[in-house]
Design a protein around this motif. Structure first.
Motif, mmCIF file in Angstrom:
data_model
loop_
_atom_site.group_PDB
_atom_site.id
_atom_site.type_symbol
_atom_site.label_atom_id
_atom_site.label_comp_id
_atom_site.label_asym_id
_atom_site.label_seq_id
_atom_site.Cartn_x
_atom_site.Cartn_y
_atom_site.Cartn_z
ATOM 1 N N GLY A 23 -67.127 30.483 46.122
ATOM 2 C CA GLY A 23 -67.794 30.451 47.415
ATOM 3 C C GLY A 23 -68.897 31.463 47.575
ATOM 4 N N ALA A 24 -69.115 32.274 46.526
ATOM 5 C CA ALA A 24 -70.145 33.317 46.603
ATOM 6 C C ALA A 24 -71.357 32.984 45.748
ATOM 7 C CB ALA A 24 -69.564 34.661 46.184
ATOM 8 N N TRP A 25 -71.426 31.739 45.248
ATOM 9 C CA TRP A 25 -72.582 31.353 44.458
ATOM 10 C C TRP A 25 -72.799 29.849 44.548
ATOM 11 C CZ3 TRP A 25 -72.096 28.492 39.712
ATOM 12 C CH2 TRP A 25 -70.780 28.306 39.268
ATOM 13 N N ALA A 26 -74.014 29.435 44.248
ATOM 14 C CA ALA A 26 -74.364 28.021 44.304
ATOM 15 C C ALA A 26 -75.451 27.730 43.290
ATOM 16 C CB ALA A 26 -74.840 27.653 45.710
ATOM 17 N N LEU A 27 -75.683 26.454 43.051
ATOM 18 C CA LEU A 27 -76.750 26.006 42.158
ATOM 19 C C LEU A 27 -77.834 25.347 42.984
ATOM 20 C CD1 LEU A 27 -74.600 24.332 39.333
ATOM 21 C CD2 LEU A 27 -75.477 26.671 39.406
ATOM 22 N N VAL A 28 -79.084 25.672 42.669
ATOM 23 C CA VAL A 28 -80.230 25.079 43.355
ATOM 24 C C VAL A 28 -81.156 24.542 42.270
ATOM 25 C CG1 VAL A 28 -82.119 25.451 44.959
ATOM 26 C CG2 VAL A 28 -79.982 26.725 45.247
ATOM 27 N N THR A 29 -81.202 23.237 42.121
ATOM 28 C CA THR A 29 -81.879 22.633 40.980
ATOM 29 C C THR A 29 -82.826 21.524 41.398
ATOM 30 O OG1 THR A 29 -81.504 21.400 38.907
ATOM 31 C CG2 THR A 29 -79.900 21.094 40.672
ATOM 32 N N SER A 30 -83.873 21.331 40.609
ATOM 33 C CA SER A 30 -84.793 20.220 40.826
ATOM 34 C C SER A 30 -84.295 18.965 40.117
ATOM 35 C CB SER A 30 -86.195 20.593 40.320
ATOM 36 O OG SER A 30 -86.698 21.702 41.024
ATOM 37 N N ASN A 31 -83.175 19.090 39.422
ATOM 38 C CA ASN A 31 -82.559 17.945 38.750
ATOM 39 C C ASN A 31 -81.584 17.274 39.716
ATOM 40 O OD1 ASN A 31 -81.686 16.167 36.636
ATOM 41 N ND2 ASN A 31 -82.169 17.784 35.166
ATOM 42 N N TYR A 32 -80.736 16.395 39.192
ATOM 43 C CA TYR A 32 -79.779 15.680 40.025
ATOM 44 C C TYR A 32 -78.358 16.136 39.712
ATOM 45 C CZ TYR A 32 -83.574 12.724 41.560
ATOM 46 O OH TYR A 32 -84.744 12.285 42.125
ATOM 47 N N HIS A 79 -75.450 14.774 39.294
ATOM 48 C CA HIS A 79 -74.623 14.158 38.254
ATOM 49 C C HIS A 79 -75.019 14.659 36.865
ATOM 50 C CE1 HIS A 79 -78.092 11.378 38.066
ATOM 51 N NE2 HIS A 79 -77.674 11.051 36.845
ATOM 52 N N ARG A 80 -76.311 14.961 36.681
ATOM 53 C CA ARG A 80 -76.734 15.502 35.387
ATOM 54 C C ARG A 80 -76.283 16.945 35.227
ATOM 55 N NH1 ARG A 80 -82.404 13.271 36.427
ATOM 56 N NH2 ARG A 80 -82.122 11.048 36.006
ATOM 57 N N VAL A 81 -76.367 17.710 36.292
ATOM 58 C CA VAL A 81 -75.894 19.100 36.234
ATOM 59 C C VAL A 81 -74.407 19.127 35.888
ATOM 60 C CG1 VAL A 81 -75.474 21.177 37.597
ATOM 61 C CG2 VAL A 81 -77.638 19.952 37.824
ATOM 62 N N ARG A 82 -73.638 18.302 36.551
ATOM 63 C CA ARG A 82 -72.195 18.267 36.268
ATOM 64 C C ARG A 82 -71.933 17.857 34.818
ATOM 65 N NH1 ARG A 82 -68.699 18.802 40.395
ATOM 66 N NH2 ARG A 82 -69.559 18.854 42.509
ATOM 67 N N GLY A 83 -72.721 16.915 34.317
ATOM 68 C CA GLY A 83 -72.560 16.487 32.939
ATOM 69 C C GLY A 83 -72.861 17.604 31.962
ATOM 70 N N ARG A 84 -73.919 18.346 32.212
ATOM 71 C CA ARG A 84 -74.295 19.451 31.330
ATOM 72 C C ARG A 84 -73.283 20.590 31.408
ATOM 73 N NH1 ARG A 84 -80.855 19.709 32.521
ATOM 74 N NH2 ARG A 84 -81.357 17.739 31.501
ATOM 75 N N PHE A 85 -72.808 20.876 32.612
ATOM 76 C CA PHE A 85 -71.819 21.938 32.758
ATOM 77 C C PHE A 85 -70.513 21.558 32.060
ATOM 78 C CE2 PHE A 85 -72.937 25.271 36.072
ATOM 79 C CZ PHE A 85 -74.286 25.180 35.807
ATOM 80 N N ALA A 86 -70.158 20.291 32.132
ATOM 81 C CA ALA A 86 -68.945 19.837 31.437
ATOM 82 C C ALA A 86 -69.108 19.980 29.928
ATOM 83 C CB ALA A 86 -68.647 18.380 31.804
ATOM 84 N N ARG A 87 -70.323 19.710 29.445
ATOM 85 C CA ARG A 87 -70.586 19.807 28.004
ATOM 86 C C ARG A 87 -70.558 21.253 27.521
ATOM 87 N NH1 ARG A 87 -73.920 15.797 26.036
ATOM 88 N NH2 ARG A 87 -73.633 16.795 24.006
ATOM 89 N N THR A 88 -70.912 22.190 28.393
ATOM 90 C CA THR A 88 -71.018 23.591 27.984
ATOM 91 C C THR A 88 -69.849 24.449 28.457
ATOM 92 O OG1 THR A 88 -72.391 24.036 29.929
ATOM 93 C CG2 THR A 88 -73.531 23.541 27.873
ATOM 94 N N GLY A 89 -68.928 23.861 29.231
ATOM 95 C CA GLY A 89 -67.753 24.600 29.675
ATOM 96 C C GLY A 89 -67.987 25.545 30.836
ATOM 97 N N LEU A 90 -69.109 25.404 31.523
ATOM 98 C CA LEU A 90 -69.383 26.270 32.663
ATOM 99 C C LEU A 90 -68.670 25.753 33.911
ATOM 100 C CD1 LEU A 90 -73.231 26.918 32.277
ATOM 101 C CD2 LEU A 90 -71.341 28.417 31.591
ATOM 102 N N PRO A 91 -68.228 26.662 34.788
ATOM 103 C CA PRO A 91 -67.587 26.228 36.037
ATOM 104 C C PRO A 91 -68.614 25.666 37.003
ATOM 105 C CG PRO A 91 -67.871 28.597 36.054
ATOM 106 C CD PRO A 91 -68.286 28.136 34.678
ATOM 107 N N VAL A 92 -68.193 24.765 37.850
ATOM 108 C CA VAL A 92 -69.077 24.137 38.824
ATOM 109 C C VAL A 92 -68.748 24.685 40.211
ATOM 110 C CG1 VAL A 92 -69.809 21.962 39.881
ATOM 111 C CG2 VAL A 92 -69.265 22.046 37.438
ATOM 112 N N PRO A 93 -69.739 25.131 40.966
ATOM 113 C CA PRO A 93 -69.473 25.692 42.296
ATOM 114 C C PRO A 93 -69.249 24.599 43.334
ATOM 115 C CG PRO A 93 -71.808 25.662 41.911
ATOM 116 C CD PRO A 93 -71.168 25.169 40.630
ATOM 117 N N ASP A 94 -68.857 25.020 44.526
ATOM 118 C CA ASP A 94 -68.664 24.062 45.620
ATOM 119 C C ASP A 94 -69.995 23.523 46.133
ATOM 120 O OD1 ASP A 94 -65.907 24.465 45.527
ATOM 121 O OD2 ASP A 94 -65.973 26.097 46.998
#
Length: 222
Positions: free
Chosen positions: A105-114, A116-131
């Motif tokens: 709850g203390a961080w977020a992602l702000v991207t010019s991408n979409y 579903h792609r961010v979630r896909g990349r994070f899943a591929r790299t093992g990074l946690p996804v914020p709310d």
């Protein structure tokens, strides 16, 4: 000197750009644009040079003015989605440690991408996804407008002065600055104009970002 006024007792949050900041996607972006250019018989180097400094619809207008923009965009989206599924991705060193070290709850992602792609990349790299993820579909105006970062702050329930933006690109830096936030630059050899602090790598910035998020005040100069 550029001072960064701390606000003791208030929740502080970190807002991250994604591509080039947390995820190393430069080679993937180049490959997608090269494939896109080849489909239209265009010079790949020229297309990528334009794409680096403009949004997709602006790129199409410059390099493929005789083509239907919606057709160009549909092909680009198809290639990008395929790359998320089959491309090779890597998180920058320190990204996992950093994101796992920040309170939920203390961080977020702000991207010019979409998203579903961010979630896909994070899943591929093992990074946690914020709310909270503010993507291209969430705002009418993208970076360098302040809207994306202001939207993230609003969704987290904080004021701009309590936000630290982590960016690598000039448009993202301008977006954070226009939103009235503290902006640190990472993963560039030289500081992007306007940043409050600059780190050559994300790895170097990790302890400083964690300290900023947990400390009562912060003051820095470039």
């Amino acid at each position: 000197m550029i001072s960064e006024a701390g606000r003791p007792g208030r929740m502080k949050v970190v807002l991250f750009d994604v591509d080039g900041t947390l995820i190393d996607a430069v080679s993937n972006q180049r490959r997608v644009w090269e494939t896109w250019a080849a489909r239209y018989g265009l010079d790949a180097d020229e297309v990528y040079r334009v794409a680096l400094r403009t949004r997709p619809m602006e790129t199409f207008a410059q390099v493929a003015a005789d083509r239907e923009p919606s057709e160009c965009l549909a092909l680009l989206h198809e290639l990008e989605d395929d790359d998320v599924r089959s491309g090779v991705y890597a998180a920058f060193q320190g990204a996992s440690e950093l994101l796992h070290g920040l309170p939920p709850g203390a961080w977020a992602l702000v991207t010019s991408n979409y998203e579903h792609r961010v979630r896909g990349r994070f899943a591929r790299t093992g990074l946690p996804v914020p709310d909270v993820i503010v993507d291209a579909a969430a705002v009418a105006e993208g970076k360098p407008s302040p809207v994306p970062y202001l939207r993230a702050a609003a969704r987290l329930g904080v004021q701009p002065a309590d936000c630290l933006v982590i960016e690598d690109a000039p448009s993202g830096v301008r977006s954070g600055l226009r939103a009235g936030m503290t902006v640190w630059g990472v993963n560039t050899a030289a500081a992007v104009e306007g940043v409050h602090r600059h780190f050559v790598t994300l790895r170097e910035a990790v302890p400083h970002i964690l300290a900023w998020a947990s400390g009562p005040q912060r003051t820095a100069a470039v």
